[in-house]
Write a protein that holds these residues in place. Structure first.
Motif, PDB file in Angstrom:
ATOM      1  N   UNK A   1       0.544  -1.249   0.027  1.00  0.00           N
ATOM      2  CA  UNK A   1       0.107   0.056  -0.016  1.00  0.00           C
ATOM      3  C   UNK A   1       0.919   0.980  -0.168  1.00  0.00           C
ATOM      4  N   UNK A   2       0.589   2.156  -1.102  1.00  0.00           N
ATOM      5  CA  UNK A   2       1.555   3.255  -0.925  1.00  0.00           C
ATOM      6  C   UNK A   2       1.050   4.144   0.036  1.00  0.00           C
ATOM      7  N   UNK A   3       1.988   5.053   0.614  1.00  0.00           N
ATOM      8  CA  UNK A   3       1.803   6.185   1.615  1.00  0.00           C
ATOM      9  C   UNK A   3       3.167   6.899   2.158  1.00  0.00           C
ATOM     10  N   UNK A   4       2.777   7.762   2.862  1.00  0.00           N
ATOM     11  CA  UNK A   4       3.829   8.563   3.609  1.00  0.00           C
ATOM     12  C   UNK A   4       3.773   8.865   4.877  1.00  0.00           C
ATOM     13  N   UNK A   5       4.660   8.551   5.581  1.00  0.00           N
ATOM     14  CA  UNK A   5       4.796   9.160   7.125  1.00  0.00           C
ATOM     15  C   UNK A   5       6.103   9.661   7.472  1.00  0.00           C
ATOM     16  N   UNK A   6       6.336  10.502   8.674  1.00  0.00           N
ATOM     17  CA  UNK A   6       7.397  10.844   9.265  1.00  0.00           C
ATOM     18  C   UNK A   6       7.671  10.295  10.556  1.00  0.00           C
ATOM     19  N   UNK A   7       8.738   9.340  10.836  1.00  0.00           N
ATOM     20  CA  UNK A   7       8.919   8.775  12.033  1.00  0.00           C
ATOM     21  C   UNK A   7      10.235   9.494  12.789  1.00  0.00           C
ATOM     22  N   UNK A   8      10.492   9.520  14.071  1.00  0.00           N
ATOM     23  CA  UNK A   8      11.547   9.957  14.743  1.00  0.00           C
ATOM     24  C   UNK A   8      12.700   9.152  14.096  1.00  0.00           C
ATOM     25  N   UNK A   9      13.597  10.306  13.670  1.00  0.00           N
ATOM     26  CA  UNK A   9      14.890   9.484  12.928  1.00  0.00           C
ATOM     27  C   UNK A   9      15.787   8.734  13.572  1.00  0.00           C
ATOM     28  N   UNK A  10      16.426   9.345  14.699  1.00  0.00           N
ATOM     29  CA  UNK A  10      17.436   8.711  15.357  1.00  0.00           C
ATOM     30  C   UNK A  10      17.039   7.267  15.909  1.00  0.00           C
ATOM     31  N   UNK A  11      15.859   7.094  16.429  1.00  0.00           N
ATOM     32  CA  UNK A  11      15.437   6.079  17.161  1.00  0.00           C
ATOM     33  C   UNK A  11      14.969   5.186  16.067  1.00  0.00           C
ATOM     34  N   UNK A  12      14.498   5.541  14.826  1.00  0.00           N
ATOM     35  CA  UNK A  12      14.230   4.605  13.809  1.00  0.00           C
ATOM     36  C   UNK A  12      15.490   3.993  13.312  1.00  0.00           C
ATOM     37  N   UNK A  13      16.652   4.736  13.049  1.00  0.00           N
ATOM     38  CA  UNK A  13      18.165   4.381  12.738  1.00  0.00           C
ATOM     39  C   UNK A  13      18.558   3.223  13.747  1.00  0.00           C
ATOM     40  N   UNK A  14      18.423   3.635  14.952  1.00  0.00           N
ATOM     41  CA  UNK A  14      18.994   2.682  16.121  1.00  0.00           C
ATOM     42  C   UNK A  14      18.147   1.306  16.071  1.00  0.00           C
ATOM     43  N   UNK A  15      16.746   1.254  15.992  1.00  0.00           N
ATOM     44  CA  UNK A  15      16.087   0.194  16.075  1.00  0.00           C
ATOM     45  C   UNK A  15      16.349  -0.810  14.995  1.00  0.00           C
ATOM     46  N   UNK A  16      16.311  -0.247  13.735  1.00  0.00           N
ATOM     47  CA  UNK A  16      16.610  -1.056  12.503  1.00  0.00           C
ATOM     48  C   UNK A  16      17.792  -1.706  12.496  1.00  0.00           C
ATOM     49  N   UNK A  17      18.820  -1.043  12.869  1.00  0.00           N
ATOM     50  CA  UNK A  17      20.380  -1.463  12.896  1.00  0.00           C
ATOM     51  C   UNK A  17      20.285  -2.708  13.767  1.00  0.00           C
ATOM     52  N   UNK A  18      19.700  -2.727  14.994  1.00  0.00           N
ATOM     53  CA  UNK A  18      19.870  -3.868  16.086  1.00  0.00           C
ATOM     54  C   UNK A  18      18.744  -4.737  15.434  1.00  0.00           C
ATOM     55  N   UNK A  19      17.819  -4.905  14.608  1.00  0.00           N
ATOM     56  CA  UNK A  19      16.798  -5.669  14.384  1.00  0.00           C
ATOM     57  C   UNK A  19      17.603  -7.119  14.076  1.00  0.00           C
ATOM     58  N   UNK A  20      16.888  -8.239  13.921  1.00  0.00           N
ATOM     59  CA  UNK A  20      17.320  -9.641  13.870  1.00  0.00           C
ATOM     60  C   UNK A  20      17.407  -9.848  12.141  1.00  0.00           C
ATOM     61  N   UNK A  21      18.216 -10.535  11.484  1.00  0.00           N
ATOM     62  CA  UNK A  21      18.261 -10.710  10.178  1.00  0.00           C
ATOM     63  C   UNK A  21      16.675 -11.061   9.586  1.00  0.00           C
ATOM     64  N   UNK A  22      16.427 -10.397   8.314  1.00  0.00           N
ATOM     65  CA  UNK A  22      15.297 -11.138   7.793  1.00  0.00           C
ATOM     66  C   UNK A  22      14.523  -9.677   7.130  1.00  0.00           C
ATOM     67  N   UNK A  23      13.305  -9.902   6.715  1.00  0.00           N
ATOM     68  CA  UNK A  23      12.682  -8.830   6.159  1.00  0.00           C
ATOM     69  C   UNK A  23      11.794  -7.946   7.073  1.00  0.00           C
ATOM     70  N   UNK A  24      11.713  -6.754   6.832  1.00  0.00           N
ATOM     71  CA  UNK A  24      11.174  -5.639   7.728  1.00  0.00           C
ATOM     72  C   UNK A  24       9.608  -5.351   7.100  1.00  0.00           C
ATOM     73  N   UNK A  25       8.759  -5.383   7.931  1.00  0.00           N
ATOM     74  CA  UNK A  25       7.595  -4.813   7.512  1.00  0.00           C
ATOM     75  C   UNK A  25       7.102  -3.404   8.326  1.00  0.00           C
ATOM     76  N   UNK A  26       6.652  -2.520   7.498  1.00  0.00           N
ATOM     77  CA  UNK A  26       6.399  -1.318   8.059  1.00  0.00           C
ATOM     78  C   UNK A  26       4.947  -0.956   7.693  1.00  0.00           C
ATOM     79  N   UNK A  27       4.233  -0.624   8.536  1.00  0.00           N
ATOM     80  CA  UNK A  27       2.736  -0.360   8.453  1.00  0.00           C
ATOM     81  C   UNK A  27       2.169   0.656   9.159  1.00  0.00           C
ATOM     82  N   UNK A  28       1.169   1.618   8.432  1.00  0.00           N
ATOM     83  CA  UNK A  28       0.901   2.642   9.141  1.00  0.00           C
ATOM     84  C   UNK A  28      -0.774   2.792   8.469  1.00  0.00           C
TER      85      UNK A  28
END
Length: 379
Positions: free
Chosen positions: A74-101
């Motif tokens: 589904x196409x769309x746009x959002x703004x997410x707290x930047x530093x927090x997003x960078x840190x969380x994604x960096x530490x996620x386990x391997x695999x695909x990431x699903x983002x949903x809003x």
């Protein structure tokens, strides 16, 4: 490249690889503001469309944009707290990431394997509209030559924001060469770099030093051999490997650096750069609390010394081809070290006039010049 679409879209659902997302966020995160009370500038803009996830961040001085292939459900746009997003994604386990809003929720859900997160979001309609690339103004330059010039000049730019012009680097493109200059009033760096391809016309801009230094970090990891440059009325845009960095041009008159360079010198000394640099690094440790690093030239010898009350003192000598009246001159240890590190030749040349006039450091050629003001020595 087209202008970023800031139309408010109702929903977003996208799936992408964790490693590539983390890599792209790390780059774009450099544009996130860390010093503003405007919350939207602390965020990263995410836009999912046409099989790609587009990422953008800006602090209103610079902006960084990148994108990656993604499964856009589904196409769309959002703004997410930047530093927090960078840190969380960096530490996620391997695999695909699903983002949903979802439009009726002020959060983004993120899932990867067994990990799930929920982050508050900002409205994309409030995110600043970023400038377009105008194809008719864009040209390419050699990446390595451009980044090397930034690295050798950038240290001399001022960090004092009360004089905005000096926080920038003068960038001038001529038909067959690139010239950059930077000064903080205590030192001046000038580098001329020959280009095999250029804009074909003269272009000049004062670019924030921070923007060029960020471009240097981004460009070092790039595979492309060229950098795209677009100059607009009040913006300059750089593109490399799909990453676009935009900087606001600094208004004002950059100092006439040619007038700052002395025409004649009383002494010129050829010095082994690596050996002298090692001596300056060591003795400079004792040049604390604004104490000067002393260079005393005598027949066939250079003595480098430093002394800080209640700390200690250091003294080292090395043979040099100097003949003439003894001369002692003081420099800021960090500034002298920066100048020597920016010379890439085996031999460094130091030109002097007197203990109260600036000295000039350069290599075996004159394509890089580093002018450094002296410190008046007591006694």
């Amino acid at each position: 490249m087209t202008a970023m679409d800031t139309v408010v879209l109702t929903t977003m659902r996208v799936v992408c690889g964790k490693e590539e997302l983390a890599e792209k966020l790390q780059v774009v995160g450099r544009g996130v503001s860390t010093r503003t009370s405007v919350q939207i500038l602390a965020g990263i803009y995410l836009r999912a469309a046409a099989g790609r996830l587009h990422l953008s961040a800006t602090d209103m001085e610079i902006s960084v944009r990148d994108s990656l292939e993604a499964q856009v459900e589904e196409e769309g746009a959002i703004v997410v707290p930047g530093r927090l997003l960078v840190d969380i994604v960096r530490l996620l386990p391997p695999g695909d990431v699903t983002l949903e809003h979802r439009a009726d929720e002020g959060v983004m859900r993120m899932a990867c394997g067994s990990a799930s997160y929920q982050l508050n979001t900002y409205g994309p309609e409030d995110f600043p509209r970023l400038p377009e690339i105008e194809p008719e103004t864009a040209f390419t330059v050699e990446r390595d030559a451009f980044l090397d010039t930034i690295a050798r000049v950038g240290r001399s730019a001022s960090r004092d924001e009360s004089r905005p012009v000096l926080t920038g680097i003068l960038v001038r493109f001529e038909s067959d060469k690139l010239v950059m200059a930077a000064t903080d009033s205590y030192r001046l760096s000038v580098k001329e770099t020959a280009l095999s391809g250029g804009p074909g016309r003269e272009l000049e801009a004062i670019v924030p030093a921070r923007a060029l230094q960020e471009l240097g970090r981004i460009g070092q990891a790039a595979e492309s051999e060229t950098i795209e440059v677009g100059v607009q009325e009040n913006q300059i845009v750089f593109g490399v490997d799909g990453v676009w960095l935009t900087a606001r041009r600094i208004d004002g008159q950059f100092p006439n650096y040619k007038q700052l360079l002395p025409d004649q010198f009383e002494a010129e000394v050829q010095l082994p750069r690596e050996e002298l640099l090692d001596v300056v690094r060591r003795t400079g440790l004792l040049a604390q609390r604004k104490s000067p690093l002393r260079l005393r030239f005598e027949e066939g010898e250079l003595t480098v010394s430093a002394q800080t009350q209640d700390v200690g003192e250091a003294r080292e000598s090395l043979p040099v081809a100097y003949s003439g009246e003894p001369m002692e001159i003081g420099f800021n240890a960090d500034f002298l070290r920066d100048g020597l590190e920016s010379v890439t030749d085996e031999t460094a040349r130091l030109k002097l006039i007197s203990p109260l006039r600036p000295g000039l450091v350069h290599g075996e050629s004159d394509d890089f010049l580093y002018l450094i003001m002296p410190i008046r020595l007591a006694g």
